[in-house]
Every structure is written in C-alpha cells, then in structure tokens.
Design a protein around this motif. Structure first.
Motif, mmCIF file in Angstrom:
data_model
loop_
_atom_site.group_PDB
_atom_site.id
_atom_site.type_symbol
_atom_site.label_atom_id
_atom_site.label_comp_id
_atom_site.label_asym_id
_atom_site.label_seq_id
_atom_site.Cartn_x
_atom_site.Cartn_y
_atom_site.Cartn_z
ATOM 1 N N VAL A 108 0.836 -1.202 0.000
ATOM 2 C CA VAL A 108 0.000 0.000 0.000
ATOM 3 C C VAL A 108 0.873 1.254 0.000
ATOM 4 O O VAL A 108 2.056 1.212 0.370
ATOM 5 N N ASN A 110 -0.214 4.121 1.583
ATOM 6 C CA ASN A 110 -0.554 4.998 2.705
ATOM 7 C C ASN A 110 0.096 4.531 4.007
ATOM 8 O O ASN A 110 -0.507 4.564 5.076
ATOM 9 N N SER A 111 1.315 4.120 3.912
ATOM 10 C CA SER A 111 2.072 3.696 5.083
ATOM 11 C C SER A 111 3.538 4.027 4.870
ATOM 12 O O SER A 111 4.051 3.869 3.757
ATOM 13 N N SER A 203 3.344 9.187 3.219
ATOM 14 C CA SER A 203 2.139 8.380 3.065
ATOM 15 C C SER A 203 1.152 9.034 2.108
ATOM 16 O O SER A 203 0.943 10.253 2.141
ATOM 17 N N GLY A 207 -4.351 3.874 0.172
ATOM 18 C CA GLY A 207 -3.279 2.930 -0.085
ATOM 19 C C GLY A 207 -3.215 2.313 -1.448
ATOM 20 O O GLY A 207 -2.139 2.013 -1.958
#
Lengths: 277, 277
Positions: A108, A110-111, A203, A207
């Motif tokens: 993903v 978004n991390s 981020s 994701g």
C-alpha cells in the motif's frame, strides 16, 4: 546454449519450427496512466491482481503466449512486430517484451512502515542469479494523493541481501492502475534476485494496491515518429542485435513505454515469431 | 579477427553465447535527489544518473583514466582474446524525456573538483589509455555541482592528435543560467585544424563565475548516436544494414550523454547489443 550458426540454419529453423503469437488489446481500460518514470504499462491484465508472491510461467494466467516448459533445443525470437492505434488519448507508445518472472501484491501507499506483506518474492524460476533482472512497482488499484519517493530492500545478483534501491518517485498524478515504475538499483548492482521489503517515504491519502514484479527484458520496439498507426519495431531481430533467446516456460509480457500525459484506452496489436535450433 | 563477413556470420555471432544484450532504464535522479532539469539545446551528462542496472557513477576527484569496471560505466564484457567486440545495434526509448540525441561514448579520462572561482590555470594532466593517438577525441567540461551565476568563458590547453602541446580550445560559455547547473556538459571546440586530443594540460576560466561549485574535464571519444523524437518515441540503430558494426575498444568505459531539444527531465530506456568476432 545452441546458436544459429548460418543463414541456412536460420531459414531452416523458420521452416521447421515456428511459434507465432499475434496479440491485440484495446479499449477495455480507460484508466491507464502515463508519464511516470518509465511511463510503463503492463498490457491489460488477464490474470487479476496477485497477492502472495508466485513464480510465473507460460502457463500462468496473463502470459502472452504458451511456450513449452522444457525444450532440448534453444528458442529464439526472430521477429517482433507491433502496431499501435489510439483514437483519442494521443498516446504514442513503444512496446518492450519481458519475461515476467515473479509478482506479488498487497502493498500500500498509505504507510511509511517497512512493508513485508507477501514478501520476500518467490524464488526466480529463470535467470535465477538475478543478473539483468529488473524490479518494478506495479499498481493494481489507484493510490491516493501523494508525491514522494520510495525504496525497496532487495538481494542483488551476487546474493547480497539488504541492498537498498535508489529512491524512485511515486506520484499519484502519474501512477495509476496498470502502471509500472522501474526501480533503480544501488550503485554497482546489476540485477535483482529477490525483494524483501518496500518503504514509502511519505504516506498517500489512500493505499491502493501495489506489488513487486521482477522481469527480464528481452527486446524493445521503439516507435520513431508521431503516427498512431506505426508498424514499427524489430521486424527481424537479425538487424537488432541478433535473435534473442527466450527460455523454456517464459511468461512473456508486453510493457508499453508511454508518452507524457496520455491516459485512456489503448489499441495495439502485433506479432512475435519464435523458432528453435 | 574483427570482420563479420556475411549474413551467416552475422547470425552466428548474434546468437553465440558471447553476444551481449545490455538493457537498462535511466531515471532523472542523482542519488536521492532529482537531477537538474535539462535545458533546451544543452547536453546532459548521464554519468551520475540513477539506472536500473546500478551503473551510476560518482563525480571524479583526482584525474583518472576510467575503464569498463569503473562505477558508472555500462560495464560490457571484453571480447575473448584474439577477437573484437562489435556494436551491432543500440536503442533508446524516451519514457519522459524531450526529443534529443543519446550519444554513446568511451570515457577516456576524467577529473573533478575544479573550482569555478579560480582564475588561474587549473591542472588536468593524466594520460589516456585507449585511442592514445588522440584522433577524434574530444574535450568536455562536466558540472558536478552548481557553479556561479556570472557568465564567463572557459578554455583548455591541450596536446593535439599530432602530439603538439599547448594548443588552446575556442572559448565557450561557462557559468550563468544554462551553463552552471549540475550534470551539464559542454564541448570545448579544438583549435582550427586539430582533429583530436591526446591530453589536456589545464583549463582556465576568464574570470570568477561567483560560485566555486565543482566541475571537471572529460576526454571522450564518441561512438554512436541514437535519436528520440520525444516522450513515447525512440529509435533503434542498426549498425549492420545502415552502416557497419562499430568496434568497441577493449576495456572501454562506455557512458552516455543526452543532447536535449527542450527543457524536461530525461528518463529513457537504453540497450546495447554486442557480439564478438
């Protein structure tokens, strides 16, 4: 590895044994993205987004054509033809033919944690040392707004683990479904044996679904002017550095290098000719 | 030794196990930072650009004669003893680059760490180890980190192809917009009648540019060019049917520069196809 030693041998090969694949894709997906580094796109996927890392073969869903998984002789790509037509997006894109070795999904954007989901990648089924094998990040579903860089941790062609790639740009403005980002390696590394992790520097808003793909390029077919309907590329590989070997069971995959800013449906078709000696 | 005699011979060397197909992508980043955007009608050194085969070089400090094993070189294998390495084909395909020409060259000598505020002659020295007669060798200035904003000129004192020392190049722009940014390269035209370079004694700038930066000098010999019409376009040079296979010197430090038609990042795929005879 058997070579083709004479012109007569070459002609005999064409007459005695030729695998031919014609392909045509188009209009199914209007969300193709361009303008990323490499501006590369997989062809329209037939196999769906992967999750666990798997080694691929010509029998895998999405492989461009069937090739025998074992062969006492050597298979050679002797011709690669390509035509591209696009009704609206204005893309003028050039294809490259790869042997798709391994892929996985579930990463993903978004991390910022070190991601190891479905990693490390499966063992390479061909080109097993990793020499000349390139790593890509593939987008299976769109990511949220972001403009940052990412890195991977990988094992290089010499078997040295813990290598860190150069940072490469991940931008939501040019990294949409079916786009591929080539990964630039640490200085001195000439290939990738496996990938252990993926890390975003910042981020994204959401994701998406990303994956790692390991591939070995076989040949390219550059397009040299602005027409939509070019019949370009290596009509005969003899005049493009020689027929190119393709390994038994290769999972052939076409990747398009796009022009800037073009999105939208693709219409493209072509032919790959393979003989054996 | 060295001559590809007929079509059969071409096929044989192109499919031999010693044939080399070197494929990589170039990102417009140098290490962890974005590279300076190329300017129209300027030349960009690709020496330090990130690449998928890890062939990114570093700015030289002391004068050295690089070879195929130097970090930054494309890194082809030498031909087996008694044979020559032949360039059969090369390809460049722009993914996100303006139109322009990619030049393959043999990097014979380089030095960095020179100062763009020093108005006295700065020593280059060193000795080239390939094409030592100097014919067709060229002198280039390469910017490693941005120099000053004041436009000046630069000249070099050199020994020409006939062994005549203390020749002086034609002055060219140095410093100021377009002539100061990292990765810029500019060629120093030789004195009238000179057709090559054996060595460079020193370089001299007309006055301080106002910023020291870091620049260097490269002696190189161009080998071949391939033109990309713009993003999504490329071309394949066939040295068999449209010219003749080019001999690559033993241990050549093969590298690239890009002459841009417009201001844009330079990202492209590149391949070399080599065989020995």
């Amino acid at each position: 590895m058997a070579g083709i030693t004479t012109y007569a041998d070459y002609k005999a090969g064409l007459l005695e044994y030729t695998l031919s694949c014609t392909f045509a894709f188009g209009n199914g997906n209007t969300s193709h993205q361009a303008n990323s580094f490499g501006s590369t796109h997989v062809r329209q996927r037939l196999g769906g987004a992967p999750s666990a890392s798997v080694a691929l073969s010509s029998a895998s869903a999405g492989a461009l054509m069937y090739l025998p998984t074992s062969n006492a002789k050597t298979m050679w790509i002797t011709s690669f033809e390509y035509a591209f037509g696009n009704g609206g997006a204005g893309a003028k894109n050039a294809p490259s033919l790869y042997d798709r070795l391994v892929h996985q999904g579930g990463l993903v954007a978004n991390s910022t944690s070190v991601q190891t989901t479905n990693l490390p990648t499966a063992a390479l089924p061909r080109y097993t040392t990793g020499e000349g094998v390139q790593a890509f990040i593939e987008c299976y579903s769109g990511i949220g707004a972001v403009n940052t860089t990412a890195t991977i941790s990988y094992t290089n062609q010499a078997g040295t683990a813990g290598q860190t790639s150069q940072p490469f740009v991940v931008s939501s403005s040019n990294f949409g479904p079916d786009a591929l980002l080539p990964v630039t390696l640490a200085a001195g590394d000439t290939g990738v044996r496996s990938v252990e992790s993926f890390t975003m520097l910042a981020s994204a808003a959401s994701g998406g679904n990303l994956g790692i793909v390991l591939m070995k390029k076989i040949c390219s077919g550059p397009v040299d002017n602005g027409s939509y309907h070019e019949r370009q590329g290596y009509r005969t590989m003899i005049f493009a550095g020689g027929p190119r070997e393709v390994l038994p069971g290769a999972c052939l995959d076409l990747v398009v290098t796009g022009n800037s800013g073009a999105t939208g449906p693709y219409v493209w078709a072509g032919r790959i000719g393979i003989t054996e000696r | 030794m060295g001559t590809i005699t007929d079509f059969s011979d071409l096929i044989a060397v192109g499919t031999a196990s010693t044939a080399q197909h070197i494929e990589f992508s170039v990102d417009n980043r140098v290490g962890s930072a974005a590279a300076t955007i190329g300017a129209a009608l300027q030349t960009i050194s690709i020496w330090r650009y990130n690449k998928t085969n890890g062939a990114q070089g570093v700015a030289p400090t002391s004068v050295t004669a690089p070879d195929r094993t130097t970090l930054g070189a494309i890194g082809q294998a030498n031909a087996t003893p008694g044979k020559e390495l032949k360039l059969l084909s090369m390809m460049a395909m722009a993914s996100f680059a303006p139109g322009g020409a990619v030049t393959l060259y043999d990097r014979l000598l380089h030095i960095g760490g020179l100062n763009a505020t020093t108005i006295t002659a700065q020593t280059v020295g060193g000795s080239i180890t390939r094409n030592t007669g100097g014919e067709n060798n060229q002198i280039w200035v390469e910017i490693n980190s941005q120099i000053g904003s004041t436009a000046r000129t630069i000249t070099a004192s050199y020994t020409n192809q006939a062994g005549t020392a203390s020749k002086t190049t034609v002055a060219v722009n140095f410093g100021g917009t377009g002539y100061r940014e990292a990765e810029r390269m500019f060629r120093l035209p030789l004195a009238d009648g000179d057709t090559g370079v054996q060595s460079v004694q020193n370089v001299t700038i007309s006055a301080s540019t106002g910023g020291a930066g870091d620049f260097g000098v490269v002696i190189l010999r161009p080998i071949a060019q391939v033109f990309m019409a713009g993003p999504g376009f490329g071309a394949s040079r066939d040295f068999v049917s449209d010219s003749t296979p080019v001999t690559i010197p033993e241990d050549a430090c093969l590298a690239l520069y890009f002459s841009a038609m417009a201001s844009s990042p330079a990202r492209f795929d590149f391949s070399l196809h080599l065989a020995e005879k």
